[in-house]
Design a protein around this motif. Structure first.
Motif, PDB file in Angstrom:
ATOM      1  N   THR A   1       0.841  -1.198   0.000  1.00 36.11           N
ATOM      2  CA  THR A   1       0.000   0.000   0.000  1.00 36.11           C
ATOM      3  C   THR A   1       0.876   1.249   0.000  1.00 36.11           C
ATOM      4  O   THR A   1       2.070   1.201   0.344  1.00 36.11           O
ATOM      5  CB  THR A   1      -0.908   0.036   1.254  1.00 36.11           C
ATOM      6  OG1 THR A   1      -0.089  -0.034   2.422  1.00 36.11           O
ATOM      7  CG2 THR A   1      -1.903  -1.129   1.245  1.00 36.11           C
ATOM      8  N   LEU A   2       0.232   2.381  -0.375  1.00 33.94           N
ATOM      9  CA  LEU A   2       0.898   3.678  -0.409  1.00 33.94           C
ATOM     10  C   LEU A   2       0.281   4.611   0.610  1.00 33.94           C
ATOM     11  O   LEU A   2      -0.929   4.560   0.892  1.00 33.94           O
ATOM     12  CB  LEU A   2       0.785   4.304  -1.801  1.00 33.94           C
ATOM     13  CG  LEU A   2       1.588   3.685  -2.946  1.00 33.94           C
ATOM     14  CD1 LEU A   2       1.213   4.367  -4.261  1.00 33.94           C
ATOM     15  CD2 LEU A   2       3.077   3.822  -2.681  1.00 33.94           C
TER      16      LEU A   2
ATOM     17  N   ILE B   1      -1.168  -9.944  -1.242  1.00 36.76           N
ATOM     18  CA  ILE B   1      -0.762  -9.372  -2.516  1.00 36.76           C
ATOM     19  C   ILE B   1      -1.990  -9.235  -3.419  1.00 36.76           C
ATOM     20  O   ILE B   1      -2.384 -10.170  -4.117  1.00 36.76           O
ATOM     21  CB  ILE B   1       0.368 -10.199  -3.169  1.00 36.76           C
ATOM     22  CG1 ILE B   1       0.743  -9.606  -4.522  1.00 36.76           C
ATOM     23  CG2 ILE B   1       0.010 -11.661  -3.298  1.00 36.76           C
ATOM     24  CD1 ILE B   1       1.996 -10.205  -5.123  1.00 36.76           C
ATOM     25  N   GLN B   2      -2.599  -8.080  -3.365  1.00 32.21           N
ATOM     26  CA  GLN B   2      -3.693  -7.729  -4.269  1.00 32.21           C
ATOM     27  C   GLN B   2      -3.171  -6.796  -5.366  1.00 32.21           C
ATOM     28  O   GLN B   2      -3.465  -6.983  -6.533  1.00 32.21           O
ATOM     29  CB  GLN B   2      -4.820  -7.055  -3.477  1.00 32.21           C
ATOM     30  CG  GLN B   2      -5.384  -7.911  -2.360  1.00 32.21           C
ATOM     31  CD  GLN B   2      -5.915  -9.253  -2.855  1.00 32.21           C
ATOM     32  OE1 GLN B   2      -6.521  -9.321  -3.926  1.00 32.21           O
ATOM     33  NE2 GLN B   2      -5.711 -10.312  -2.080  1.00 32.21           N
ATOM     34  N   GLU B   3      -2.453  -5.816  -4.959  1.00 34.13           N
ATOM     35  CA  GLU B   3      -1.661  -5.006  -5.881  1.00 34.13           C
ATOM     36  C   GLU B   3      -0.412  -4.562  -5.132  1.00 34.13           C
ATOM     37  O   GLU B   3      -0.421  -4.394  -3.928  1.00 34.13           O
ATOM     38  CB  GLU B   3      -2.438  -3.805  -6.426  1.00 34.13           C
ATOM     39  CG  GLU B   3      -2.768  -2.749  -5.423  1.00 34.13           C
ATOM     40  CD  GLU B   3      -3.437  -1.532  -6.071  1.00 34.13           C
ATOM     41  OE1 GLU B   3      -3.990  -1.678  -7.171  1.00 34.13           O
ATOM     42  OE2 GLU B   3      -3.394  -0.455  -5.459  1.00 34.13           O
ATOM     43  N   MET B   4       0.662  -4.409  -5.895  1.00 31.15           N
ATOM     44  CA  MET B   4       1.947  -4.111  -5.280  1.00 31.15           C
ATOM     45  C   MET B   4       2.498  -2.824  -5.871  1.00 31.15           C
ATOM     46  O   MET B   4       2.263  -2.485  -7.041  1.00 31.15           O
ATOM     47  CB  MET B   4       2.946  -5.248  -5.506  1.00 31.15           C
ATOM     48  CG  MET B   4       2.567  -6.553  -4.826  1.00 31.15           C
ATOM     49  SD  MET B   4       2.608  -6.441  -3.032  1.00 31.15           S
ATOM     50  CE  MET B   4       4.358  -6.250  -2.748  1.00 31.15           C
ATOM     51  N   HIS B   5       3.256  -2.094  -5.028  1.00 33.95           N
ATOM     52  CA  HIS B   5       3.845  -0.825  -5.439  1.00 33.95           C
ATOM     53  C   HIS B   5       5.360  -0.902  -5.245  1.00 33.95           C
ATOM     54  O   HIS B   5       5.844  -1.487  -4.275  1.00 33.95           O
ATOM     55  CB  HIS B   5       3.281   0.330  -4.606  1.00 33.95           C
ATOM     56  CG  HIS B   5       1.785   0.389  -4.613  1.00 33.95           C
ATOM     57  ND1 HIS B   5       1.063   1.047  -5.577  1.00 33.95           N
ATOM     58  CD2 HIS B   5       0.871  -0.164  -3.755  1.00 33.95           C
ATOM     59  CE1 HIS B   5      -0.240   0.924  -5.325  1.00 33.95           C
ATOM     60  NE2 HIS B   5      -0.382   0.189  -4.217  1.00 33.95           N
ATOM     61  N   ALA B   6       6.098  -0.290  -6.182  1.00 38.16           N
ATOM     62  CA  ALA B   6       7.566  -0.297  -6.129  1.00 38.16           C
ATOM     63  C   ALA B   6       8.082   1.124  -6.232  1.00 38.16           C
ATOM     64  O   ALA B   6       7.575   1.936  -7.026  1.00 38.16           O
ATOM     65  CB  ALA B   6       8.149  -1.138  -7.262  1.00 38.16           C
ATOM     66  N   LEU B   7       9.071   1.436  -5.406  1.00 35.65           N
ATOM     67  CA  LEU B   7       9.786   2.716  -5.471  1.00 35.65           C
ATOM     68  C   LEU B   7      11.272   2.418  -5.639  1.00 35.65           C
ATOM     69  O   LEU B   7      11.831   1.591  -4.906  1.00 35.65           O
ATOM     70  CB  LEU B   7       9.571   3.535  -4.196  1.00 35.65           C
ATOM     71  CG  LEU B   7       8.207   4.206  -4.002  1.00 35.65           C
ATOM     72  CD1 LEU B   7       8.170   4.941  -2.669  1.00 35.65           C
ATOM     73  CD2 LEU B   7       7.906   5.162  -5.144  1.00 35.65           C
TER      74      LEU B   7
END
Length: 421
Positions: free
Chosen positions: A316-317, A335-341
């Motif tokens: 999450t964000l 893991i439903q949606e994943m975010h990468a930085l």
């Protein structure tokens, strides 16, 4: 009876100290006294030392016999010289290893110097020019292989040979050890571009082993120029973005291949030959082939000076765009949606469009342009992307990775995480 006058006794002449002049047949003329030279009592080892010392002078380079008119002081000098030769013959291998240890220490200091900042990369231009000049002068003056041994015979030629090989050795070591920290940051150790780093590190280590350097690189022009070609190509990849900021990585790669090939060509072909159409066409064909090889192998070359300084993944964000948590492993139910930085350091400017490629067990799942995120560290760009739920496979367990790649598919770096049951 008148007394017969007595003849004065013969006075010793300086000529009696020297060997007699030989006749046409190589034997002393009749009636000439044979005088034993002082050097005839010298041991074979001392006679070799005396012959070597006799070659130091205006007639250096021509074979010299053992001098026959040596004084007591000269013989003492020969004995001291023979002791030095004996010491180096007995302990020479230890001295070579000590010199290799010094070379390793020197390389460590060069790496520390390089790690202080990319601005120092411009100094590589000076080293590259000096290296090319020394290599060309060295092999044109001393030759190579067996012919090189024939030219390095007397003390003066040995001194010139030692000075030039030492200078070239230090130039090779400086360039190789300077490159290692930058390629270490840019390479990904579980990707194909790690082999470029391994080759660079291997050459850096071999440059400190005097036996390898002196008996191979300094003995034959082909391996010396091939190694220099590789070093030049690697250096230009690093240096060109410092001279021409915001240049696309692929353009830098092709320009480095072309320039390195041009310099390599001039090391083997005289400039006057390039005025002939056949040689000029050969040069163009060589440059074109080098650029093609560089383009075909671009995935195996780290895109220096860019590298990932930090990267993280989370489910999450926060409202300000930051990740709510950084995970290296998480349960499949989360893991439903994943975010990468990812923070990418770009000291050579921002000449490339960078992408995020999501992979599951090595297979590409999603590829797309990454969005710039807020508050990147100084000198960096922060990229963000989201893996949507409809791109997530049903079997989502196992290793995952996010590759940061250029639009020409050069791998900048990788962030990994694991999904567990």
């Amino acid at each position: 009876m008148a007394e017969t006058p007595h003849e004065p006794p013969p006075q010793p002449s300086d000529r009696s100290q020297f060997p007699p002049t030989l006749g046409p047949t190589g034997t002393p003329p009749t009636g000439t006294p044979i005088v034993t030279a002082p050097t005839e009592s010298l041991s074979p080892e001392l006679q070799v030392a005396a012959a070597e010392l006799a070659q130091v002078g205006e007639d250096a380079g021509t074979p010299a016999d053992v001098p026959k008119d040596m004084s007591v002081g000269d013989i003492a000098t020969v004995k001291r010289f023979a002791k030095i030769r004996s010491f180096f013959a007995k302990h020479g291998h230890l001295l070579w290893w000590l010199h290799s240890a010094y070379a390793m220490t020197f390389g460590a200091f060069v790496m520390m110097y390089a790690a202080e900042g990319y601005d120092r990369a411009r100094w590589m231009v000076v080293l590259l020019c000096a290296g090319w000049l020394v290599i060309v002068m060295f092999f044109r003056h001393f030759g190579q292989g067996r012919g090189q041994k024939d030219k390095v015979t007397d003390a003066k030629s040995k001194l010139r040979f030692y000075v030039m090989t030492t200078a070239l050795k230090n130039l090779y070591q400086s360039m190789l050890f300077f490159l290692v920290p930058f390629y270490w940051k840019a390479a990904t150790l579980d990707a194909d571009n790690r082999f470029f780093l391994y080759l660079l590190g291997l050459l850096a280590l071999l440059s400190t082993v005097d036996v390898v350097f002196d008996q191979v690189l300094m003995r034959y022009k082909a391996p010396a120029s091939v190694v220099y070609l590789f070093i030049l190509f690697a250096c230009l990849n690093l240096v060109l973005p410092a001279i021409f900021p915001d240049t696309r990585t692929l353009i830098t790669l092709l320009a480095a291949a072309a320039l390195a090939t041009l310099v390599f060509f001039t090391m083997h072909v005289p400039f006057k030959n390039l005025l002939r159409p056949a040689w000029f066409l050969a040069l163009l064909a060589s440059v074109g082939a080098a650029m093609f090889v560089a383009y075909a192998g671009r995935r195996g070359i780290p895109p220096v000076p860019m590298y990932i300084s930090d990267g993280a993944v989370g489910p999450t964000l926060l409202p300000d765009g930051r990740l709510s948590m950084h995970v290296s492993a998480l349960h499949e139910s989360l893991i439903q949606e994943m975010h990468a930085l990812t923070d990418v350091v770009t000291p050579g400017g921002r000449g490339d469009n960078l992408l995020h490629v999501w992979r599951h067990r090595g297979l590409e799942v999603q590829r797309g342009a990454s969005e710039p995120a807020v508050d990147p560290p100084p000198g960096s760009v922060r990229l963000r992307s989201t893996l949507r739920s409809f791109h997530i496979p049903s079997d989502r367990t196992g290793p995952w990775s996010i590759d940061v790649v250029t639009e020409d598919d050069q791998l900048v770096g990788r962030v990994e995480f694991e999904v567990i049951k």
